[in-house]
Design an enzyme around this catalytic site. Sequence first.
Site, PDB file in Angstrom:
ATOM      1  N   CYS A 125     -32.302  -5.002  24.147  1.00 24.92           N
ATOM      2  CA  CYS A 125     -33.026  -4.193  25.142  1.00 24.92           C
ATOM      3  C   CYS A 125     -34.179  -4.954  25.797  1.00 24.92           C
ATOM      4  CB  CYS A 125     -33.580  -2.932  24.483  1.00 24.92           C
ATOM      5  SG  CYS A 125     -32.302  -1.929  23.737  1.00 24.92           S
ATOM      6  N   HIS A 150     -39.555   0.486  28.078  1.00 24.99           N
ATOM      7  CA  HIS A 150     -38.106   0.570  27.877  1.00 24.99           C
ATOM      8  C   HIS A 150     -37.728   2.031  27.632  1.00 24.99           C
ATOM      9  CE1 HIS A 150     -34.130   0.070  26.458  1.00 24.99           C
ATOM     10  NE2 HIS A 150     -34.421   0.183  25.170  1.00 24.99           N
ATOM     11  N   ASN A 161     -30.313   5.255  27.465  1.00 24.74           N
ATOM     12  CA  ASN A 161     -30.813   3.915  27.136  1.00 24.74           C
ATOM     13  C   ASN A 161     -29.827   2.891  27.695  1.00 24.74           C
ATOM     14  OD1 ASN A 161     -31.525   1.488  25.993  1.00 24.74           O
ATOM     15  ND2 ASN A 161     -31.697   2.251  23.894  1.00 24.74           N
TER      16      ASN A 161
HETATM   17  N1  ACO Z   1     -26.573  15.580  17.443  1.00 24.79           N
HETATM   18  C1  ACO Z   1     -26.944  16.423  16.456  1.00 24.79           C
HETATM   19  N2  ACO Z   1     -27.528  16.004  15.333  1.00 24.79           N
HETATM   20  C2  ACO Z   1     -27.723  14.699  15.172  1.00 24.79           C
HETATM   21  C3  ACO Z   1     -27.346  13.774  16.157  1.00 24.79           C
HETATM   22  C4  ACO Z   1     -26.751  14.256  17.330  1.00 24.79           C
HETATM   23  N3  ACO Z   1     -26.367  13.462  18.333  1.00 24.79           N
HETATM   24  N4  ACO Z   1     -27.690  12.511  15.740  1.00 24.79           N
HETATM   25  C5  ACO Z   1     -28.260  12.662  14.534  1.00 24.79           C
HETATM   26  N5  ACO Z   1     -28.268  13.972  14.190  1.00 24.79           N
HETATM   27  C6  ACO Z   1     -28.789  14.570  12.972  1.00 24.79           C
HETATM   28  C7  ACO Z   1     -28.823  13.598  11.817  1.00 24.79           C
HETATM   29  O1  ACO Z   1     -27.555  13.533  11.200  1.00 24.79           O
HETATM   30  C8  ACO Z   1     -29.895  14.201  10.938  1.00 24.79           C
HETATM   31  O2  ACO Z   1     -29.318  15.266  10.205  1.00 24.79           O
HETATM   32  P1  ACO Z   1     -29.671  15.458   8.659  1.00 24.79           P
HETATM   33  O3  ACO Z   1     -31.153  15.748   8.652  1.00 24.79           O
HETATM   34  O4  ACO Z   1     -28.811  16.618   8.266  1.00 24.79           O
HETATM   35  O5  ACO Z   1     -29.324  14.161   8.002  1.00 24.79           O
HETATM   36  C9  ACO Z   1     -30.866  14.827  11.932  1.00 24.79           C
HETATM   37  O6  ACO Z   1     -30.149  14.938  13.165  1.00 24.79           O
HETATM   38  C10 ACO Z   1     -32.117  14.008  12.158  1.00 24.79           C
HETATM   39  O7  ACO Z   1     -31.751  12.646  12.305  1.00 24.79           O
HETATM   40  P2  ACO Z   1     -32.807  11.537  12.531  1.00 24.79           P
HETATM   41  O8  ACO Z   1     -32.118  10.202  12.587  1.00 24.79           O
HETATM   42  O9  ACO Z   1     -33.944  11.703  11.605  1.00 24.79           O
HETATM   43  O10 ACO Z   1     -33.313  11.931  13.995  1.00 24.79           O
HETATM   44  P3  ACO Z   1     -34.473  11.300  14.823  1.00 24.79           P
HETATM   45  O11 ACO Z   1     -35.439  12.323  15.191  1.00 24.79           O
HETATM   46  O12 ACO Z   1     -35.000  10.028  14.216  1.00 24.79           O
HETATM   47  O13 ACO Z   1     -33.708  10.877  16.169  1.00 24.79           O
HETATM   48  C11 ACO Z   1     -32.846   8.912  17.224  1.00 24.79           C
HETATM   49  C12 ACO Z   1     -32.663   9.941  16.106  1.00 24.79           C
HETATM   50  C13 ACO Z   1     -32.735   9.636  18.548  1.00 24.79           C
HETATM   51  C14 ACO Z   1     -31.753   7.858  17.103  1.00 24.79           C
HETATM   52  C15 ACO Z   1     -34.242   8.256  17.100  1.00 24.79           C
HETATM   53  O14 ACO Z   1     -34.466   7.861  15.772  1.00 24.79           O
HETATM   54  C16 ACO Z   1     -34.417   7.054  17.995  1.00 24.79           C
HETATM   55  O15 ACO Z   1     -34.472   7.174  19.217  1.00 24.79           O
HETATM   56  N6  ACO Z   1     -34.577   5.848  17.401  1.00 24.79           N
HETATM   57  C17 ACO Z   1     -34.829   4.631  18.154  1.00 24.79           C
HETATM   58  C18 ACO Z   1     -33.590   4.059  18.757  1.00 24.79           C
HETATM   59  C19 ACO Z   1     -33.940   2.822  19.540  1.00 24.79           C
HETATM   60  O16 ACO Z   1     -34.970   2.732  20.151  1.00 24.79           O
HETATM   61  N7  ACO Z   1     -33.085   1.798  19.527  1.00 24.79           N
HETATM   62  C20 ACO Z   1     -33.490   0.542  20.111  1.00 24.79           C
HETATM   63  C21 ACO Z   1     -32.707   0.118  21.234  1.00 24.79           C
HETATM   64  S1  ACO Z   1     -30.998  -0.144  20.955  1.00 24.79           S
HETATM   65  C22 ACO Z   1     -30.698  -1.834  21.239  1.00 24.79           C
HETATM   66  O17 ACO Z   1     -31.532  -2.665  21.103  1.00 24.79           O
HETATM   67  C23 ACO Z   1     -29.310  -2.209  21.632  1.00 24.79           C
END
Ligand code: ACO
Length: 327
Positions: free
Chosen positions: A113, A254, A284
């Site tokens: 990214c 980003h 993203n």
């Molecule tokens: N729909 C419904 N529920 C979901 C989904 C979905 N799409 N995805 C995850 N959940 C559930 C999980 O299974 C979890 O359930 P559980 O509590 O029963 O286990 C619950 O939602 C919470 O999951 P978390 O992972 O804690 O959710 P969080 O609030 O952290 O959000 C997210 C997840 C959106 C991925 C967030 O952590 C995030 O944005 N992280 C950063 C990602 C990023 O910046 N990546 C870098 C760039 S990528 C690159 O470099 C190529």
Amino acid sequence: MIRAKILGTGAAVPKRILSNADLEKLVETSDDWITSRTGIRERHIVSEGEHFSDLCTRAGELALKRAHVKPEELDMILVGTISGDMPFPATSCLVQRNLGATRAAASDVSAACVGFLYALHLADGLIQSGKAQNVLVIGGEILSRYVDWTDRNTCVLFGDGAGAVLLQATRGDHGILGSIMKANGSYHDFICMPGGGSDRPANDPKSIEERLPYIKMKGNETFRVAVKAMADVSQELLSEQGFTHEQVDHFIPHQANVRIIDAVSEKLKIDPRKVYKNIERFGNTSAASIPIALDELVREDRVKDGDMVLMTAFGAGLVWGSVLLRW
Ligand code: ACO
């Protein structure tokens, strides 16, 4: 002093739009979860037969046209990406052919990214050292081809696209003022695609069986490190260049998650009205997110001569960085 100045911007995204409602039909998720947890409502996704290099070429052509620079005047083309048409040759070589940039050297920059900002950082060095006069910097990705469409943790996040800027050597105080890039390979497994490289090649049937050539992500851990890293490096750059948060006119972080954008902006105390967000419409787009956002700001005629623009990104590696420029 020689500085690298942006003379033109361009962007290109695929026509096809995938909404949260469309995703509800693919995996167990909901529009409500996706919008509240990420801020994303829809993303552009390539269709069969669309090539990444074509998106980059379209974005590059626009940047060149708006900068009034001919392809033959380019010294270098850098494409920040981790989803090139092929593992080799570099996508930048295909773009060089498509544009007819006969004099230009061409190379890809792999920094997930942060690919666009890393490429900008390198291009700035080439221009400042006198090794290049005109550099086309592109950031782009079609991660939809690497997403595991059965994994709700990742498939709702990514969109495809490309953005470009034409950088030209100039004298004066407009252009890139400073840039800082960082890396910490200890976190390499936070976001990765374990198959498709020389370790576990795509031609190894076991690779597919074990679903290795797909994006894997530790979302929660990434989130926490991302906020601190982007805020810290942006603050370091502002201090290094002798500026305060009040002097930033446009902050382009980003576009990975609206909660990350808000947390970083808050940590930096940047007025929310100065923070650019388009994640709602694009998701993203990895290396494309900042150049697409910059192009939109410019097209909306919101960036005025002399405005201070701060950009920051974070991604797989882990890598992160910031670039500060005076428009
Ligand atoms: N729909 C419904 N529920 C979901 C989904 C979905 N799409 N995805 C995850 N959940 C559930 C999980 O299974 C979890 O359930 P559980 O509590 O029963 O286990 C619950 O939602 C919470 O999951 P978390 O992972 O804690 O959710 P969080 O609030 O952290 O959000 C997210 C997840 C959106 C991925 C967030 O952590 C995030 O944005 N992280 C950063 C990602 C990023 O910046 N990546 C870098 C760039 S990528 C690159 O470099 C190529």
